[in-house]
Scaffold this motif. Sequence first.
Motif, mmCIF file in Angstrom:
data_model
loop_
_atom_site.group_PDB
_atom_site.id
_atom_site.type_symbol
_atom_site.label_atom_id
_atom_site.label_comp_id
_atom_site.label_asym_id
_atom_site.label_seq_id
_atom_site.Cartn_x
_atom_site.Cartn_y
_atom_site.Cartn_z
ATOM 1 N N GLY A 31 0.800 -1.222 0.000
ATOM 2 C CA GLY A 31 0.000 0.000 0.000
ATOM 3 C C GLY A 31 0.830 1.267 0.000
ATOM 4 O O GLY A 31 0.337 2.348 -0.370
ATOM 5 N N MET A 32 2.089 1.167 0.401
ATOM 6 C CA MET A 32 2.990 2.328 0.365
ATOM 7 C C MET A 32 3.232 2.800 -1.064
ATOM 8 O O MET A 32 3.664 3.939 -1.289
ATOM 9 C CB MET A 32 4.320 1.955 1.016
ATOM 10 N N TYR A 33 2.951 1.940 -2.058
ATOM 11 C CA TYR A 33 3.201 2.274 -3.458
ATOM 12 C C TYR A 33 1.904 2.555 -4.221
ATOM 13 O O TYR A 33 1.899 2.582 -5.452
ATOM 14 C CB TYR A 33 3.966 1.133 -4.120
ATOM 15 N N ALA A 34 0.792 2.750 -3.495
ATOM 16 C CA ALA A 34 -0.485 3.068 -4.139
ATOM 17 C C ALA A 34 -0.517 4.537 -4.545
ATOM 18 O O ALA A 34 0.052 5.394 -3.861
ATOM 19 C CB ALA A 34 -1.640 2.750 -3.193
ATOM 20 N N HIS A 35 -1.221 4.820 -5.656
ATOM 21 C CA HIS A 35 -1.307 6.192 -6.162
ATOM 22 C C HIS A 35 -2.696 6.466 -6.723
ATOM 23 O O HIS A 35 -3.403 5.544 -7.140
ATOM 24 C CB HIS A 35 -0.256 6.423 -7.253
ATOM 25 N N PRO A 36 -3.109 7.744 -6.757
ATOM 26 C CA PRO A 36 -4.446 8.097 -7.256
ATOM 27 C C PRO A 36 -4.572 7.916 -8.763
ATOM 28 O O PRO A 36 -3.580 7.936 -9.487
ATOM 29 C CB PRO A 36 -4.581 9.574 -6.864
ATOM 30 N N CYS A 37 -5.813 7.766 -9.210
ATOM 31 C CA CYS A 37 -6.084 7.682 -10.648
ATOM 32 C C CYS A 37 -7.561 7.985 -10.897
ATOM 33 O O CYS A 37 -8.373 8.007 -9.967
ATOM 34 C CB CYS A 37 -5.729 6.291 -11.198
ATOM 35 N N ALA A 38 -7.890 8.207 -12.139
ATOM 36 C CA ALA A 38 -9.277 8.353 -12.619
ATOM 37 C C ALA A 38 -10.108 9.289 -11.734
ATOM 38 O O ALA A 38 -9.812 10.472 -11.626
ATOM 39 C CB ALA A 38 -9.920 6.963 -12.725
ATOM 40 N N ASP A 39 -11.165 8.764 -11.091
ATOM 41 C CA ASP A 39 -12.098 9.591 -10.321
ATOM 42 C C ASP A 39 -11.470 10.253 -9.111
ATOM 43 O O ASP A 39 -12.050 11.201 -8.559
ATOM 44 C CB ASP A 39 -13.294 8.743 -9.872
ATOM 45 N N ASP A 40 -10.338 9.766 -8.660
ATOM 46 C CA ASP A 40 -9.646 10.457 -7.565
ATOM 47 C C ASP A 40 -9.357 11.903 -7.954
ATOM 48 O O ASP A 40 -9.459 12.818 -7.126
ATOM 49 C CB ASP A 40 -8.321 9.757 -7.231
ATOM 50 N N PHE A 41 -8.993 12.113 -9.210
ATOM 51 C CA PHE A 41 -8.670 13.453 -9.687
ATOM 52 C C PHE A 41 -9.924 14.295 -9.929
ATOM 53 O O PHE A 41 -9.946 15.492 -9.630
ATOM 54 C CB PHE A 41 -7.855 13.378 -10.980
ATOM 55 N N SER A 42 -10.975 13.668 -10.470
ATOM 56 C CA SER A 42 -12.171 14.450 -10.802
ATOM 57 C C SER A 42 -12.953 14.851 -9.553
ATOM 58 O O SER A 42 -13.398 16.000 -9.431
ATOM 59 C CB SER A 42 -13.071 13.667 -11.768
ATOM 60 N N TYR A 43 -13.117 13.939 -8.601
ATOM 61 C CA TYR A 43 -13.880 14.267 -7.401
ATOM 62 C C TYR A 43 -13.060 15.064 -6.380
ATOM 63 O O TYR A 43 -13.622 15.755 -5.538
ATOM 64 C CB TYR A 43 -14.434 13.001 -6.745
ATOM 65 N N GLY A 44 -11.759 14.941 -6.434
ATOM 66 C CA GLY A 44 -10.926 15.651 -5.469
ATOM 67 C C GLY A 44 -10.363 16.959 -5.981
ATOM 68 O O GLY A 44 -9.559 17.596 -5.283
ATOM 69 N N TYR A 45 -10.794 17.404 -7.165
ATOM 70 C CA TYR A 45 -10.186 18.596 -7.764
ATOM 71 C C TYR A 45 -10.389 19.844 -6.902
ATOM 72 O O TYR A 45 -9.449 20.561 -6.581
ATOM 73 C CB TYR A 45 -10.745 18.837 -9.171
ATOM 74 N N TYR A 46 -11.647 20.130 -6.545
ATOM 75 C CA TYR A 46 -11.930 21.346 -5.774
ATOM 76 C C TYR A 46 -11.166 21.364 -4.456
ATOM 77 O O TYR A 46 -10.513 22.349 -4.096
ATOM 78 C CB TYR A 46 -13.429 21.450 -5.481
ATOM 79 N N THR A 47 -11.283 20.291 -3.702
ATOM 80 C CA THR A 47 -10.667 20.245 -2.375
ATOM 81 C C THR A 47 -9.143 20.308 -2.469
ATOM 82 O O THR A 47 -8.497 20.963 -1.655
ATOM 83 C CB THR A 47 -11.101 18.977 -1.628
ATOM 84 N N HIS A 48 -8.587 19.634 -3.473
ATOM 85 C CA HIS A 48 -7.131 19.666 -3.659
ATOM 86 C C HIS A 48 -6.671 21.080 -4.004
ATOM 87 O O HIS A 48 -5.683 21.587 -3.440
ATOM 88 C CB HIS A 48 -6.731 18.701 -4.775
#
Length: 487
Positions: A31-48
């Motif tokens: 899990g230390m090598y897990a990374h975001p993709c796809a909907d992680d970017f679209s739903y987290g855009y505002y908050t990020h």
Amino acid sequence: MKKIISDKYTQIAIIMLGVLIVSLIPLLHIGMYAHPCADDFSYGYYTHAFWTTTHSLSETLKWAFQQVKDSYYTWQGTFSSIFIMTLSPAIWGEGFYFLTPIIMLSMLLVSHFYLLYVIVVKLLKGPKSIWITASSVVTFLMIQTVYSPVNAFFWFNGSVHYNFMHACMILLFGFALHMNATDKVYKEVLLCIGACLMAVLCGGSNYSTALLGILGSAVILIGQWIKRKKAFWYFLPLVVYGICFYINVSAPGNQVRQTNFNKNTPLNAIIQSFTNENGYIKDCMSIQIILFMLLMIPALWKLTEKLKYKLWLPVVITILSYCSVACMFTPSCYAMSSAGPERLLNIIKFWFILLLFINEGCWIGYIRQKLNGKKTKIKIDARVYVAIILICILAAFILQPGKRMFDYSSYGAFVSLRAGEAQKYHQEYLARVEILESDEPVVVLTEFMWKPRLLYFDDITTDRYNWKNNAMCRWYQKEGVILQELP
């Protein structure tokens, strides 16, 4: 202390808990090598965007609610799922995404350990050793035989919408049962508040969880009220759930999203649900699961030794369990005319495994009560019996024809780490981030050479205007992001 540890059921519990803990190590490591993709970017855009520019928690949460509002009117009504999706560990910084599997595994473990604690210790007055054994076995099987590990534990967006919310439903059932297992008013109030909170989360979650959750909590709360004549305020979680569920299903965005799928008729959806369930159960019933059911016989036999409840017709429990599994297929069959995505199949399997062992306990208890007064002494020591079954389980994991060892989550993680696959994927991703954080307005990213089964879910495409490309563009403030495929 020595007397407690010398108890054979305590020894079995320590062994099974130890097996569970050891099995988690490679999953947490990879899990230390897990990374975001796809909907992680679209739903987290505002908050990020607002966190990186202002570092204001209040502003970040404000835009989390804004994302919920936008999605509610344009795409889907699952408001609680979307709210948590916007708070992905990645929005606080690239290096925090390793928290994803920690959060998801913790939710699965805590929820099921708690529910089984309420059932075994609080309701059935059984020893804690049997609770720990049952919880360890059930969660071990869920984690190891999950349909898609990446969807269940390593991709935040997908695992929140299904795994996390399913765990909230299990907590809701635990709170509802626990409310009726205590006579202390302050505990009842706290449990009711917890149940209401879980009702809000489940009512605004994916429709399989939301539908099963409201039906399950209704059965528990109404059944317990009839039995114990508790106050009507015990129904408060159910009222809250009903309101949230209505808000979810009545969202304007649902109609927008439905245009992308072929809608089924209600009757055909129900029929298709049972058809899908039959095939799914056949696939789920592996030799390993059967052996673990055999392993649990001594503990469940001990649990029902002084059972005060009169078990009647466990076939009714089995029929209800069978229908509840089909119920989880129904929303997808209705909206999409299909069994649903892998992340849905994950939680269906979680529910199926839990029900399998609950039904086993009901049938063993029923048989024991029918044999009441008859000589039923078993000569073989429970520790010897468990040791024999564990050897058989190990042999089945290794030797079962047509099943590969790395199909099981922990061993798959171990193989990926030993081969360096996960580490190489991690380095490739970091190289991408370096390019994305450069001053170039349009960047070309090379396709991943390494795609670990447990970590890789999805990627951008060669189409600059694909929604996944656009989501990554907005996240890194680029004019264009394009994928260059490997030759």
